[in-house]
Design an enzyme around this catalytic site. Structure first.
Site, mmCIF file in Angstrom:
data_model
loop_
_atom_site.group_PDB
_atom_site.id
_atom_site.type_symbol
_atom_site.label_atom_id
_atom_site.label_comp_id
_atom_site.label_asym_id
_atom_site.label_seq_id
_atom_site.Cartn_x
_atom_site.Cartn_y
_atom_site.Cartn_z
ATOM 1 N N ARG A 121 0.851 -1.197 0.000
ATOM 2 C CA ARG A 121 0.000 0.000 0.000
ATOM 3 C C ARG A 121 0.879 1.236 0.000
ATOM 4 N NH1 ARG A 121 -5.508 -1.097 2.817
ATOM 5 N NH2 ARG A 121 -6.157 -2.270 1.018
ATOM 6 N N GLN A 126 -0.777 2.338 -6.153
ATOM 7 C CA GLN A 126 -2.237 2.490 -6.050
ATOM 8 C C GLN A 126 -2.961 2.045 -7.322
ATOM 9 O OE1 GLN A 126 -3.037 6.489 -4.738
ATOM 10 N NE2 GLN A 126 -3.295 5.839 -2.628
ATOM 11 N N ASP A 129 -3.500 -1.808 -7.583
ATOM 12 C CA ASP A 129 -4.071 -2.473 -6.417
ATOM 13 C C ASP A 129 -5.472 -3.037 -6.703
ATOM 14 O OD1 ASP A 129 -4.861 -3.265 -3.941
ATOM 15 O OD2 ASP A 129 -4.765 -1.287 -3.009
ATOM 16 N N SER A 132 -8.252 -2.575 -3.893
ATOM 17 C CA SER A 132 -8.940 -1.276 -3.890
ATOM 18 C C SER A 132 -9.954 -1.185 -5.020
ATOM 19 C CB SER A 132 -7.948 -0.121 -4.066
ATOM 20 O OG SER A 132 -7.173 0.021 -2.918
ATOM 21 N N TYR A 229 -4.208 -0.493 7.459
ATOM 22 C CA TYR A 229 -5.193 -1.508 7.832
ATOM 23 C C TYR A 229 -5.571 -1.369 9.300
ATOM 24 C CZ TYR A 229 -4.503 -4.203 3.537
ATOM 25 O OH TYR A 229 -4.466 -4.632 2.242
HETATM 26 P P1 NAD Z 1 -10.204 -3.218 4.826
HETATM 27 O O1 NAD Z 1 -10.913 -3.818 3.667
HETATM 28 O O2 NAD Z 1 -9.020 -3.929 5.361
HETATM 29 O O3 NAD Z 1 -11.257 -3.034 6.032
HETATM 30 C C1 NAD Z 1 -12.454 -2.290 5.855
HETATM 31 C C2 NAD Z 1 -12.630 -1.299 6.970
HETATM 32 O O4 NAD Z 1 -13.095 -1.952 8.154
HETATM 33 C C3 NAD Z 1 -11.375 -0.536 7.386
HETATM 34 O O5 NAD Z 1 -11.587 0.851 7.289
HETATM 35 C C4 NAD Z 1 -11.147 -0.980 8.831
HETATM 36 O O6 NAD Z 1 -10.559 0.053 9.627
HETATM 37 C C5 NAD Z 1 -12.565 -1.281 9.275
HETATM 38 N N1 NAD Z 1 -12.681 -2.108 10.497
HETATM 39 C C6 NAD Z 1 -11.921 -3.163 10.910
HETATM 40 N N2 NAD Z 1 -12.373 -3.633 12.099
HETATM 41 C C7 NAD Z 1 -13.461 -2.876 12.444
HETATM 42 C C8 NAD Z 1 -14.377 -2.866 13.546
HETATM 43 N N3 NAD Z 1 -14.256 -3.741 14.559
HETATM 44 N N4 NAD Z 1 -15.356 -1.937 13.556
HETATM 45 C C9 NAD Z 1 -15.489 -1.032 12.554
HETATM 46 N N5 NAD Z 1 -14.668 -0.995 11.489
HETATM 47 C C10 NAD Z 1 -13.661 -1.895 11.428
HETATM 48 O O7 NAD Z 1 -9.814 -1.710 4.524
HETATM 49 P P2 NAD Z 1 -9.392 -1.041 3.143
HETATM 50 O O8 NAD Z 1 -10.569 -0.752 2.335
HETATM 51 O O9 NAD Z 1 -8.370 -1.877 2.535
HETATM 52 O O10 NAD Z 1 -8.777 0.357 3.614
HETATM 53 C C11 NAD Z 1 -7.926 0.535 4.741
HETATM 54 C C12 NAD Z 1 -7.110 1.830 4.537
HETATM 55 O O11 NAD Z 1 -6.060 1.617 3.602
HETATM 56 C C13 NAD Z 1 -7.892 3.007 4.027
HETATM 57 O O12 NAD Z 1 -7.455 4.164 4.694
HETATM 58 C C14 NAD Z 1 -7.513 3.090 2.574
HETATM 59 O O13 NAD Z 1 -7.654 4.386 2.032
HETATM 60 C C15 NAD Z 1 -6.073 2.658 2.636
HETATM 61 N N6 NAD Z 1 -5.588 2.137 1.331
HETATM 62 C C16 NAD Z 1 -4.402 2.587 0.817
HETATM 63 C C17 NAD Z 1 -3.935 2.095 -0.419
HETATM 64 C C18 NAD Z 1 -2.634 2.587 -1.035
HETATM 65 O O14 NAD Z 1 -2.066 3.528 -0.549
HETATM 66 N N7 NAD Z 1 -2.142 1.955 -2.102
HETATM 67 C C19 NAD Z 1 -4.656 1.120 -1.079
HETATM 68 C C20 NAD Z 1 -5.855 0.662 -0.512
HETATM 69 C C21 NAD Z 1 -6.295 1.189 0.699
#
Ligand code: NAD
Length: 373
Positions: A121, A126, A129, A132, A229
C-alpha cells in the site's frame, strides 16, 4: 513475450483478467497475447472483440503453450498451466493464506506466483491495487443490492398522497468499500451515518456529508496498523463500541458492514440481539460474509430472514459487476506489468520493493516469508 489469459474456472467467478483495451496496450509494448475462447463471456466481451484487438483466441492448452506470463483474476490450478515456459509468471489473486496447497503446487511446478493481494500500500502502487479497485465496486453494489431488497424508497419524497421518509443507512467499516457505500447511499437520498475503528476515517465520513458515529470514551486508540489496515481492538473498546452501536442500529433501516482485518477472520459487529432490535423490513448487507461475516447468521449468497430483518451478502461481490470489475482488474494488471517493462529485454523486470512483496514462489521454492513453514 507471450501473455496468456484463461477462462476463470472458480464457481461464481464472472470476471476476466484481460480486456480488449489492455490487449491493445500490451500489444503496443510488443507482447503477443493469447486468450482462451469464451474467457470474456460473463463480462460482456466476445471472442471477436479480443481478436479485433489483436489477440489469438483458442482452446486452453493452445492458449498457455509457450506463455511467459499468465494473467488471472483467481490463480488457475497448476494442471492448466502445462506447456508454459519454464519459470513462467502467473499474476493473479492467490488467496495465499487460504490456499497454501495451491502455492506449494506452483513452487513444485517451477512457476513464479505473483499475488496481487500482496501489492504494497504505497502511493506508486495504487493504480496496481486490485483490492482497492474491486472493493470500490463492492461498496457500490452492496448499497444497490440492499436498496433493491428493501421494501421502501431511499430518498424522502413529498407526494400528493403524503410524504415518504428517507431511509436511514449505517455503514460499518469505512475503508475503500465503506467510503463508496457512503457516497452511493447519499446519492440515492438516504440519511447516512458511519463508523470505523480508525479515527482517521471520521473526517472522511464527514467530508462525504454523513454522520460519524465514534467511540469517544476509550482514550488512546487509533485502530490503525501498518499499511492503513485496522488492528484488532481491546476488549474495553469492543464493549464500548457494541453499546454505542446497539443504540444506533435499532434506528436504522439499512446496515452495510465492510469490516476486515488482514490475515484474521472478519470481526463480529452485529449480534442476533442487535438484529432483533431493528425494525422488521430492515436489510443488512454483510460485505465480509465470505471472510466469516460481520453479522451473526449471515450466509454467502443466501437471503436469511431473522426477526423480520433480511441479512444478505455475496461470496464474490465484484463478480456481480463483472464488466466494470474486469475492466478495472485488467487495468491494474496492465499498470503493474507496464510500470516495470524493460524495453531492451522486451519484458517486465520487477524492482525489489514490489517484486518481493508480491512474489510467493520462485526457483521451485516458496519465497514469501509469511508462507514459509
Ligand atoms: P479493509 O478492507 O481492510 O477493512 C475495511 C474497513 O473496516 C477498514 O476501514 C477498517 O478500519 C474497518 N474495520 C476493521 N475492524 C473494524 C471494527 N471492529 N469496527 C469497525 N470498522 C472496522 O480496509 P481497506 O478498504 O483496505 O482500507 C484501509 C485503509 O487503507 C484506508 O485508509 C484506505 O484508504 C487505505 N488504502 C491505501 C492504499 C494505497 O495507498 N495503495 C490502497 C488501498 C487502501
Amino acid at each position: 513475450m507471450r501473455i496468456a489469459v484463461l477462462k476463470e474456472r472458480a464457481a461464481g467467478e464472472r470476471r476476466v483478467a484481460i480486456t480488449p483495451e489492455t490487449v491493445r496496450k500490451f500489444a503496443a509494448l510488443g507482447a503477443e497475447i493469447a486468450v482462451e475462447a469464451g474467457a470474456g463471456e460473463h463480462a460482456a466481451i466476445a471472442d471477436g472483440d479480443y481478436e479485433d484487438a489483436g489477440a489469438a483466441v483458442g482452446p486452453a492448452a493452445e492458449t498457455v503453450k509457450g506463455a511467459d506470463i499468465v494473467l488471472g483474476v483467481q490463480a488457475p490450478d497448476v494442471e492448466l498451466l502445462a506447456g508454459t515456459k519454464p519459470g513462467a509468471w502467473v499474476a493473479a489473486t492467490f488467496d495465499p493464506f487460504g490456499r497454501k496447497d495451491r502455492v506449494s503446487a506452483y513452487a513444485e511446478a517451477g512457476l513464479e506466483a505473483l499475488s496481487m493481494e500482496f501489492m504494497p500500500r504505497i502511493t506508486r502502487a495504487q493504480s496496481m491495487d486490485v483490492l482497492s479497485s474491486q472493493s470500490n465496486l463492492s461498496g457500490y453494489k452492496a448499497v444497490i443490492a440492499a436498496a433493491d431488497q428493501y421494501g421502501r424508497a431511499f430518498p424522502m419524497m413529498m407526494t400528493a398522497a403524503g410524504t415518504v421518509q428517507a431511509a436511514r443507512v449505517f455503514i460499518m467499516g469505512v475503508g475503500v468499500a465503506g467510503l463508496q457505500a457512503i457516497a452511493t447511499a447519499k446519492r440515492l437520498g438516504a440519511q447516512v451515518s458511519a463508523t470505523d475503528v480508525r479515527s482517521a476515517t471520521k473526517e472522511q465520513i464527514q467530508s462525504l456529508g454523513a454522520k460519524a458515529i465514534f467511540v469517544e470514551s476509550v482514550a488512546g486508540i487509533e485502530g490503525e496498523g501498518s499499511g492503513g489496515y485496522a488492528t484488532e481492538m481491546s476488549e474495553e473498546y469492543q464493549k464500548a463500541q457494541s453499546e454505542l452501536v446497539s443504540g444506533h442500529i435499532a434506528k436504522q433501516d439499512i446496515v452495510i458492514t465492510t469490516a476486515l482485518i488482514p490475515g484474521r477472520a472478519a470481526p463480529r459487529l452485529i449480534s442476533d440481539a442487535q438484529i432483533a432490535s431493528m425494525k422488521p423490513g430492515s436489510v443488512i448487507f454483510d460485505l465480509a460474509v465470505a471472510q466469516g461475516g460481520n453479522v451473526e447468521g449471515s450466509k454467502p449468497d443466501e437471503l436469511v430472514v431473522r426477526h423480520g430483518v433480511t441479512i444478505m451478502g455475496y461470496s464474490n461481490t465484484p463478480s456481480h459487476l463483472a464488466a466494470d470489475a474486469s475492466a478495472l482488474f485488467a487495468r491494474n494488471l496492465y499498470n503493474f506489468l507496464s510500470a516495470f517493462w524493460d524495453k531492451e529485454q522486451g519484458k517486465p523486470v520487477l524492482d525489489e520493493e514490489i517484486g518481493n512483496a508480491v512474489r510467493l514462489t520462485q526457483g521451485g521454492e516458496i519465497v514469501d516469508e509469511r508462507l514459509k513453514g
